[in-house]
Design a protein around this motif. Structure first.
Motif, mmCIF file in Angstrom:
data_model
loop_
_atom_site.group_PDB
_atom_site.id
_atom_site.type_symbol
_atom_site.label_atom_id
_atom_site.label_comp_id
_atom_site.label_asym_id
_atom_site.label_seq_id
_atom_site.Cartn_x
_atom_site.Cartn_y
_atom_site.Cartn_z
ATOM 1 N N GLY A 48 0.862 -1.263 -0.049
ATOM 2 C CA GLY A 48 0.075 0.172 0.141
ATOM 3 C C GLY A 48 0.805 1.315 0.281
ATOM 4 N N ALA A 49 0.187 2.210 -0.414
ATOM 5 C CA ALA A 49 0.933 3.708 -0.588
ATOM 6 C C ALA A 49 1.374 4.025 1.113
ATOM 7 N N PRO A 50 2.388 5.090 1.176
ATOM 8 C CA PRO A 50 2.609 5.610 2.537
ATOM 9 C C PRO A 50 1.490 6.176 3.068
ATOM 10 N N THR A 51 1.448 6.036 4.424
ATOM 11 C CA THR A 51 0.352 6.927 5.312
ATOM 12 C C THR A 51 1.284 7.933 6.265
ATOM 13 N N THR A 52 0.293 8.598 6.713
ATOM 14 C CA THR A 52 0.929 9.902 7.504
ATOM 15 C C THR A 52 0.108 10.000 8.816
ATOM 16 N N GLY A 53 0.062 8.394 9.459
ATOM 17 C CA GLY A 53 -0.514 8.464 10.878
ATOM 18 C C GLY A 53 -1.849 7.672 10.991
ATOM 19 N N GLY A 54 -2.518 7.408 9.770
ATOM 20 C CA GLY A 54 -3.756 6.563 9.727
ATOM 21 C C GLY A 54 -3.410 5.058 8.984
ATOM 22 N N ALA A 55 -4.638 4.311 9.186
ATOM 23 C CA ALA A 55 -4.571 2.972 8.345
ATOM 24 C C ALA A 55 -4.597 3.042 7.013
ATOM 25 N N PHE A 56 -5.063 4.048 6.472
ATOM 26 C CA PHE A 56 -5.351 4.326 4.980
ATOM 27 C C PHE A 56 -4.773 5.569 4.410
ATOM 28 N N CYS A 57 -4.180 5.503 3.221
ATOM 29 C CA CYS A 57 -3.585 6.598 2.676
ATOM 30 C C CYS A 57 -4.592 7.492 2.190
ATOM 31 N N ASP A 58 -4.408 8.870 1.814
ATOM 32 C CA ASP A 58 -5.400 9.850 1.513
ATOM 33 C C ASP A 58 -6.192 9.433 0.293
ATOM 34 N N THR A 59 -5.471 8.790 -0.720
ATOM 35 C CA THR A 59 -6.574 8.320 -1.712
ATOM 36 C C THR A 59 -7.443 7.254 -1.483
ATOM 37 N N CYS A 60 -7.231 6.307 -0.472
ATOM 38 C CA CYS A 60 -8.219 5.443 -0.115
ATOM 39 C C CYS A 60 -9.084 5.888 0.832
ATOM 40 N N VAL A 61 -8.730 6.836 1.474
ATOM 41 C CA VAL A 61 -9.927 7.600 2.315
ATOM 42 C C VAL A 61 -10.780 8.112 1.625
ATOM 43 N N ARG A 62 -10.282 9.036 0.471
ATOM 44 C CA ARG A 62 -11.201 9.377 -0.487
ATOM 45 C C ARG A 62 -12.110 8.329 -1.189
ATOM 46 N N TYR A 63 -11.330 7.190 -1.623
ATOM 47 C CA TYR A 63 -12.290 6.178 -2.098
ATOM 48 C C TYR A 63 -13.369 5.678 -1.056
ATOM 49 N N LEU A 64 -13.031 5.477 0.195
ATOM 50 C CA LEU A 64 -14.155 5.250 1.133
ATOM 51 C C LEU A 64 -15.089 5.771 1.152
ATOM 52 N N ARG A 65 -15.180 7.083 1.059
ATOM 53 C CA ARG A 65 -16.188 8.092 0.844
ATOM 54 C C ARG A 65 -17.224 7.896 -0.247
ATOM 55 N N TYR A 66 -16.327 7.500 -1.298
ATOM 56 C CA TYR A 66 -16.928 7.180 -2.689
ATOM 57 C C TYR A 66 -17.848 5.704 -2.267
ATOM 58 N N ALA A 67 -17.077 5.000 -1.551
ATOM 59 C CA ALA A 67 -17.790 3.585 -1.532
ATOM 60 C C ALA A 67 -18.982 3.626 -0.709
ATOM 61 N N ILE A 68 -18.755 4.293 0.487
ATOM 62 C CA ILE A 68 -19.987 4.549 1.280
ATOM 63 C C ILE A 68 -21.070 5.157 0.434
ATOM 64 N N ALA A 69 -21.057 6.347 -0.123
ATOM 65 C CA ALA A 69 -21.858 6.979 -0.791
ATOM 66 C C ALA A 69 -22.605 6.317 -1.924
ATOM 67 N N GLY A 70 -21.868 5.225 -2.314
ATOM 68 C CA GLY A 70 -22.288 4.245 -3.463
ATOM 69 C C GLY A 70 -23.339 3.216 -2.962
ATOM 70 N N LEU A 71 -23.155 2.979 -1.781
ATOM 71 C CA LEU A 71 -24.012 1.751 -1.430
ATOM 72 C C LEU A 71 -25.480 1.897 -1.456
ATOM 73 N N PRO A 72 -26.004 3.062 -1.435
ATOM 74 C CA PRO A 72 -27.594 3.120 -1.695
ATOM 75 C C PRO A 72 -28.058 2.862 -2.947
ATOM 76 N N TYR A 73 -26.930 3.460 -3.927
ATOM 77 C CA TYR A 73 -27.170 3.167 -5.264
ATOM 78 C C TYR A 73 -27.132 1.897 -5.794
ATOM 79 N N ASP A 74 -26.190 1.033 -4.937
ATOM 80 C CA ASP A 74 -25.875 -0.637 -5.322
ATOM 81 C C ASP A 74 -27.211 -1.395 -4.642
ATOM 82 N N VAL A 75 -27.806 -0.966 -3.562
ATOM 83 C CA VAL A 75 -29.220 -1.374 -3.201
ATOM 84 C C VAL A 75 -30.218 -1.338 -4.258
ATOM 85 N N ALA A 76 -30.478 0.048 -4.843
ATOM 86 C CA ALA A 76 -31.314 0.445 -6.057
ATOM 87 C C ALA A 76 -30.885 -0.546 -7.063
#
Length: 279
Positions: free
Chosen positions: A40-68
């Motif tokens: 994985g890419a380097p992190t600065t204190g957290g478990a996820f890199c900055d890009t994957c944190v951004r992707y996490l928000r996309y993934a969560i926001a997309g779950l209601p559309y997945d249910v639909a």
């Protein structure tokens, strides 16, 4: 990766826990003759890199559309399956169950998303000190519940990532609650007095669950690309281009810059011609 990893740049404290799935994963030193290894890419204190944190928000926001979208895939295949003559027949005067009128896999995925999103939303709301009425959620429709839960998680993602371990009931999209769970997670499960299994997970595991749910739906719905493209994105220069075969397009999963198949092929031809090599 341990914190003393000598390959880490200055100021980094570790590597993204998504490892190979990290969007900015890098190739690491591998055993001679062995397969390539990615970290994985380097992190600065957290478990996820900055890009994957951004992707996490996309993934969560997309779950209601997945249910639909899963609702549009509930229709059964209507395939006719014949009983093998080698199997014994049913006892006489026994009424068999009628065929299931809906696609069970789509239903199970919807129920799993509902369970995980609602469980984590309730835990994050309690941890962050915001309102979440479990009784109202239980009486709401599934779509409303997933929408509200995903909205809370996307807005409070920092609380999710910082959550201490909490207990949640175990559920899967299979016949048994433990179907699809890794062995190391099954070993941590504990039954209650009613026979239900429970597992203690922290917020980092919760975030990985959100990624896994999105990836599972993408695979079921046919949205998963076969592989990554060879070239980096011409807009952001990240190695995040993927070919979405069903949509017949190339898209960058970092900046979401789209390209047509023909445009990407022309880019490959120009690069090969400039280097004087064959594709």
């Amino acid at each position: 990766m341990p914190e003393h990893d000598p390959t880490l740049p200055a100021g980094a404290t570790g590597r993204c826990v998504r490892e190979r799935d990290c969007v900015d994963a890098v190739k690491a030193a591998a055993t001679p003759g062995g397969p390539p290894v990615y970290v994985g890419a380097p992190t600065t204190g957290g478990a996820f890199c900055d890009t994957c944190v951004r992707y996490l928000r996309y993934a969560i926001a997309g779950l209601p559309y997945d249910v639909a979208e899963l609702s549009t895939l509930l229709a059964p295949s209507l395939a006719v399956r014949y009983r093998s003559p080698d199997l014994p027949g049913p006892p006489p005067r026994v009424k068999l169950h009628s065929p299931m009128p809906l696609d069970g896999t789509a239903l199970d995925l919807q129920a799993l998303i509902d369970h995980e999103v609602t469980s984590w939303a309730e835990s994050v709301a309690d941890f962050a000190g915001v309102d979440w009425d479990s009784d109202v959620a239980a009486r709401s429709s599934q779509r409303r519940r997933v929408h509200d839960g995903a909205q809370l998680l996307a807005y409070r993602y920092e609380w999710l990532l910082g959550m201490p371990p909490v207990w949640h009931r175990v559920r899967s999209a299979g016949e048994r609650p433990t179907d699809g769970w890794p062995v190391e997670s099954i070993d941590r499960m504990e039954p209650d007095d009613h026979g239900d299994l429970w597992i203690e997970r922290d917020g980092v595991e919760g975030a990985l669950v959100m990624f896994a749910l999105r990836r599972t739906v993408e695979g079921f719905a046919g949205r998963t690309p076969s592989d990554r493209c060879k070239l980096p994105c011409p807009k952001c220069q990240r190695p995040a281009l993927v070919r979405e075969h069903r949509n017949r397009r190339i898209v960058c999963r970092f900046c979401w810059h789209p390209m047509g198949d023909n445009e990407y092929e022309r880019m490959l031809d120009e690069l090969a011609g400039g280097l004087g090599v064959l594709r």
